[in-house]
Enzyme design. Structure first.
Site, mmCIF file in Angstrom:
data_model
loop_
_atom_site.group_PDB
_atom_site.id
_atom_site.type_symbol
_atom_site.label_atom_id
_atom_site.label_comp_id
_atom_site.label_asym_id
_atom_site.label_seq_id
_atom_site.Cartn_x
_atom_site.Cartn_y
_atom_site.Cartn_z
ATOM 1 N N LYS A 5 6.276 7.833 0.173
ATOM 2 C CA LYS A 5 6.594 9.114 0.822
ATOM 3 C C LYS A 5 8.099 9.302 0.679
ATOM 4 C CE LYS A 5 2.976 9.021 4.396
ATOM 5 N NZ LYS A 5 2.702 8.790 5.839
ATOM 6 N N PHE A 14 -0.145 11.868 7.235
ATOM 7 C CA PHE A 14 -0.805 10.578 7.451
ATOM 8 C C PHE A 14 -2.097 10.511 6.632
ATOM 9 C CE2 PHE A 14 -3.514 7.554 9.706
ATOM 10 C CZ PHE A 14 -2.643 6.477 9.784
ATOM 11 N N ASP A 62 6.911 4.038 3.531
ATOM 12 C CA ASP A 62 7.124 5.224 4.360
ATOM 13 C C ASP A 62 8.625 5.312 4.661
ATOM 14 O OD1 ASP A 62 6.621 7.316 6.113
ATOM 15 O OD2 ASP A 62 5.732 6.101 7.674
ATOM 16 N N ASP A 64 0.821 -1.210 0.000
ATOM 17 C CA ASP A 64 0.000 0.000 0.000
ATOM 18 C C ASP A 64 0.855 1.261 0.000
ATOM 19 O OD1 ASP A 64 0.919 -0.383 2.611
ATOM 20 O OD2 ASP A 64 -1.034 -0.079 3.569
HETATM 21 P P1 5GP Z 1 7.494 1.737 6.762
HETATM 22 O O1 5GP Z 1 8.099 0.478 7.303
HETATM 23 O O2 5GP Z 1 7.823 1.962 5.299
HETATM 24 O O3 5GP Z 1 7.855 2.928 7.611
HETATM 25 O O4 5GP Z 1 5.943 1.621 6.936
HETATM 26 C C1 5GP Z 1 5.139 0.953 6.023
HETATM 27 C C2 5GP Z 1 3.790 0.686 6.593
HETATM 28 O O5 5GP Z 1 3.380 1.747 7.448
HETATM 29 C C3 5GP Z 1 2.750 0.626 5.487
HETATM 30 O O6 5GP Z 1 2.621 -0.678 4.981
HETATM 31 C C4 5GP Z 1 1.510 1.118 6.196
HETATM 32 O O7 5GP Z 1 0.862 0.028 6.805
HETATM 33 C C5 5GP Z 1 2.016 2.042 7.265
HETATM 34 N N1 5GP Z 1 1.896 3.473 6.896
HETATM 35 C C6 5GP Z 1 2.896 4.334 6.572
HETATM 36 N N2 5GP Z 1 2.416 5.556 6.315
HETATM 37 C C7 5GP Z 1 1.078 5.478 6.471
HETATM 38 C C8 5GP Z 1 0.009 6.440 6.327
HETATM 39 O O8 5GP Z 1 0.164 7.620 5.990
HETATM 40 N N3 5GP Z 1 -1.251 5.959 6.563
HETATM 41 C C9 5GP Z 1 -1.492 4.678 6.934
HETATM 42 N N4 5GP Z 1 -2.772 4.341 7.133
HETATM 43 N N5 5GP Z 1 -0.523 3.766 7.079
HETATM 44 C C10 5GP Z 1 0.755 4.163 6.850
#
Ligand code: 5GP
Length: 179
Positions: free
Chosen positions: A134, A155, A106, A103
């Site tokens: 992002k 977010f 981040d 999805d």
């Molecule tokens: P990362 O490990 O890349 O920091 O985080 C990835 C996960 O964080 C994504 O699969 C998602 O579940 C969650 N995530 C990151 N940013 C957002 C956001 O803006 N909204 C939501 N609902 N989930 C996010």
């Protein structure tokens, strides 16, 4: 609906469905072109990628398989940086062309961990397709070939993405406007 309330937070619409679907089509076109003849296995990362996966798969026209896995690191509205184990992969991926369907990327830590776990099973190649990226938050170097859309650090919810379990059902994407 230009604003919604999910639990105690207000969100405003930021990416309408039509714009999302145009971006999904672009990704599908690129994958159909790049991976023709490779019979890719799409691995959809639950829960957040379920809507993206459904819309993407409807637009994939080359022979392929789709399967669903789970690996989550997120609680509330900020990434904990902790990652859990891979669940649900009951298929042999050795020698396969794999496309991870996520999805949102981040910090990229979840994706990095997932790649590590998958690489241990010796797939022929692994590609990343993410609905959202992002770029300013990315902490680790990742080669993301298929990012449908790039967004700022705010977010978001909707189109599969949740806030504490709620908000996944909206067809558009919304950005938080209140804490
Ligand atoms: P990362 O490990 O890349 O920091 O985080 C990835 C996960 O964080 C994504 O699969 C998602 O579940 C969650 N995530 C990151 N940013 C957002 C956001 O803006 N909204 C939501 N609902 N989930 C996010």
């Amino acid at each position: 609906m230009s604003t919604i309330k999910v639990k105690e937070k207000q969100f405003a619409i930021s990416i309408p469905e039509a714009e999302i679907l145009t971006a999904v089509q672009r990704v599908a076109d690129a994958i159909n072109h790049d991976l023709e003849g490779k019979e890719p296995l799409f691995l959809s990362v639950l829960n957040g990628a379920f809507m993206f996966t459904a819309d993407l798969m409807k637009r994939i026209t080359i022979p392929c398989e789709v399967s669903f896995i789970k690996l989550s690191s997120y609680e509330g509205t900020s990434s904990t940086g902790q990652v859990r184990q891979l669940m649900g992969l009951n298929q042999c991926i050795k020698g396969r062309t794999v496309v991870i369907v996520e999805d949102i990327v981040d910090t990229g830590l979840t994706m990095q961990k997932l790649l590590e776990l998958l690489q241990a099973q010796e797939p022929a190649e692994v590609h990343i397709a993410t609905l959202l990226l992002k770029p300013d938050k990315l902490k680790v170097p990742l080669h993301i070939e298929y990012a449908a859309m790039q967004i700022p650090n705010d977010f978001i919810v909707g189109y599969g993405l949740d806030y504490d379990g709620f908000g996944r059902n909206y067809k558009d994407i919304y950005t938080v406007i209140s804490d």
